[in-house]
Design a protein around this motif. Structure first.
Motif, short mmCIF file in Angstrom:
data_model
loop_
_atom_site.label_atom_id
_atom_site.label_comp_id
_atom_site.label_asym_id
_atom_site.label_seq_id
_atom_site.Cartn_x
_atom_site.Cartn_y
_atom_site.Cartn_z
N GLY A 165 48.65 51.69 35.78
CA GLY A 165 50.01 52.00 35.35
C GLY A 165 50.85 52.60 36.47
O GLY A 165 52.01 52.24 36.66
N GLU A 166 50.25 53.50 37.22
CA GLU A 166 50.96 54.14 38.34
C GLU A 166 51.29 53.14 39.44
O GLU A 166 52.32 53.26 40.09
CB GLU A 166 50.10 55.27 38.91
N SER A 167 50.44 52.16 39.63
CA SER A 167 50.66 51.18 40.70
C SER A 167 51.69 50.13 40.32
O SER A 167 52.19 49.42 41.18
CB SER A 167 49.35 50.49 41.08
N GLY A 168 51.98 50.01 39.02
CA GLY A 168 52.93 49.01 38.56
C GLY A 168 52.31 47.63 38.39
O GLY A 168 53.00 46.68 38.05
N PHE A 169 51.02 47.53 38.61
CA PHE A 169 50.32 46.25 38.47
C PHE A 169 50.19 45.91 36.99
O PHE A 169 49.93 46.79 36.17
CB PHE A 169 48.94 46.33 39.13
N LYS A 170 50.34 44.65 36.64
CA LYS A 170 50.24 44.21 35.24
C LYS A 170 49.06 43.24 35.10
O LYS A 170 49.23 42.03 35.21
CB LYS A 170 51.53 43.51 34.80
N PRO A 171 47.85 43.77 34.87
CA PRO A 171 46.68 42.88 34.76
C PRO A 171 46.64 42.14 33.44
O PRO A 171 47.07 42.66 32.41
CB PRO A 171 45.50 43.84 34.87
N ALA A 172 46.13 40.93 33.49
CA ALA A 172 45.91 40.16 32.27
C ALA A 172 44.64 40.65 31.58
O ALA A 172 44.56 40.69 30.37
CB ALA A 172 45.80 38.68 32.59
N LYS A 173 43.66 41.03 32.38
CA LYS A 173 42.41 41.60 31.88
C LYS A 173 41.73 42.29 33.04
O LYS A 173 42.11 42.10 34.20
CB LYS A 173 41.51 40.53 31.27
N ALA A 174 40.71 43.07 32.72
CA ALA A 174 40.00 43.79 33.78
C ALA A 174 38.50 43.55 33.64
O ALA A 174 37.91 43.87 32.62
CB ALA A 174 40.29 45.28 33.70
N VAL A 175 37.94 42.94 34.66
CA VAL A 175 36.49 42.74 34.74
C VAL A 175 36.09 43.20 36.13
O VAL A 175 36.62 42.72 37.12
CB VAL A 175 36.09 41.27 34.54
N ILE A 176 35.18 44.13 36.18
CA ILE A 176 34.72 44.66 37.46
C ILE A 176 33.28 44.19 37.66
O ILE A 176 32.44 44.34 36.77
CB ILE A 176 34.79 46.20 37.47
N GLU A 177 33.03 43.61 38.82
CA GLU A 177 31.68 43.11 39.12
C GLU A 177 31.21 43.71 40.44
O GLU A 177 31.88 43.62 41.45
CB GLU A 177 31.70 41.59 39.24
N PHE A 178 30.04 44.35 40.37
CA PHE A 178 29.37 44.88 41.55
C PHE A 178 28.22 43.94 41.87
O PHE A 178 27.50 43.51 40.98
CB PHE A 178 28.80 46.27 41.29
N ARG A 179 28.04 43.64 43.13
CA ARG A 179 26.93 42.77 43.55
C ARG A 179 26.06 43.55 44.51
O ARG A 179 26.56 44.28 45.35
CB ARG A 179 27.47 41.52 44.17
N GLY A 180 24.76 43.38 44.36
CA GLY A 180 23.81 44.09 45.22
C GLY A 180 22.41 43.86 44.71
O GLY A 180 22.08 42.79 44.23
N LEU A 181 21.59 44.91 44.80
CA LEU A 181 20.21 44.82 44.34
C LEU A 181 19.96 45.80 43.21
O LEU A 181 20.37 46.96 43.28
CB LEU A 181 19.25 45.14 45.49
N CYS A 182 19.27 45.32 42.18
CA CYS A 182 18.89 46.21 41.08
C CYS A 182 17.81 47.20 41.56
O CYS A 182 17.28 47.04 42.66
CB CYS A 182 18.39 45.41 39.88
N ARG A 183 17.49 48.15 40.77
CA ARG A 183 16.49 49.18 41.13
C ARG A 183 15.15 48.55 41.49
O ARG A 183 14.55 48.90 42.50
CB ARG A 183 16.31 50.15 39.98
N ASP A 184 14.69 47.60 40.68
CA ASP A 184 13.39 46.99 40.93
C ASP A 184 13.38 46.20 42.25
O ASP A 184 12.42 46.30 43.02
CB ASP A 184 12.99 46.05 39.78
N CYS A 185 14.42 45.43 42.50
CA CYS A 185 14.46 44.62 43.72
C CYS A 185 14.66 45.49 44.97
O CYS A 185 14.11 45.21 46.03
CB CYS A 185 15.56 43.56 43.64
N ALA A 186 15.43 46.56 44.82
CA ALA A 186 15.66 47.47 45.95
C ALA A 186 14.37 48.22 46.32
O ALA A 186 14.12 48.50 47.49
CB ALA A 186 16.76 48.45 45.63
N ALA A 187 13.53 48.51 45.31
CA ALA A 187 12.28 49.24 45.55
C ALA A 187 11.17 48.32 46.08
O ALA A 187 10.25 48.80 46.73
CB ALA A 187 11.80 49.91 44.28
N GLY A 188 11.27 47.04 45.77
CA GLY A 188 10.17 46.13 46.08
C GLY A 188 10.30 45.49 47.39
O GLY A 188 9.51 45.04 48.10
#
Length: 130
Positions: free
Chosen positions: A107-130
């Motif tokens: 709202g402060e930025s004035g951006f008008k999103p149609a929807k919001a989907v946030i995606e993080f990519r990386g390694l899950c706990r199991d894959c990071a540990a293995g």
């Protein structure tokens, strides 16, 4: 809500719930051919209704779908996903406080999103540990 689902919607949802990772519409079509699915439109119609009902999410970066794994409300439209680049595992996250803060910033930025989907990519706990 599940009682109101059509047969095709129920089959698509069940397949996504059993999946170990996200599935594309064409992967769903291939996996549901034995249940009578013949055309991509059958899958896309079911997915559209399931997304509107908040039972399925589309992962934009993968052009794939996952069943909703959380009991949160989808009213604010803020959902985040952590996608493991090694095993394909997807974790879903929704937090009203984070959603409110992001809505405030938007709202402060004035951006008008149609929807919001946030995606993080990386390694899950199991894959990071293995």
């Amino acid at each position: 809500m599940r009682a109101e689902l059509t047969r095709n919607q129920q089959l698509v949802l069940e397949r996504l719930e059993k999946s170990q990772g996200p599935l594309s519409a064409y992967a769903l079509l291939d996996e549901l051919r034995e249940q009578g699915f013949r055309a991509p439109l059958q899958v896309y119609r079911a997915l559209d209704r399931l997304m509107k009902a908040g039972l399925v999410h589309r992962l934009e970066s993968l052009n794939s779908f996952v069943a909703c794994t959380d009991s949160h409300s989808h009213e604010d439209g803020m959902t985040a996903f952590a996608i493991c680049e090694n095993c394909g595992n997807v974790a879903e996250f929704a937090d009203p406080v984070v959603g409110e803060r992001l809505e405030s910033w938007i709202g402060e930025s004035g951006f008008k999103p149609a929807k919001a989907v946030i995606e993080f990519r990386g390694l899950c706990r199991d894959c990071a540990a293995g």
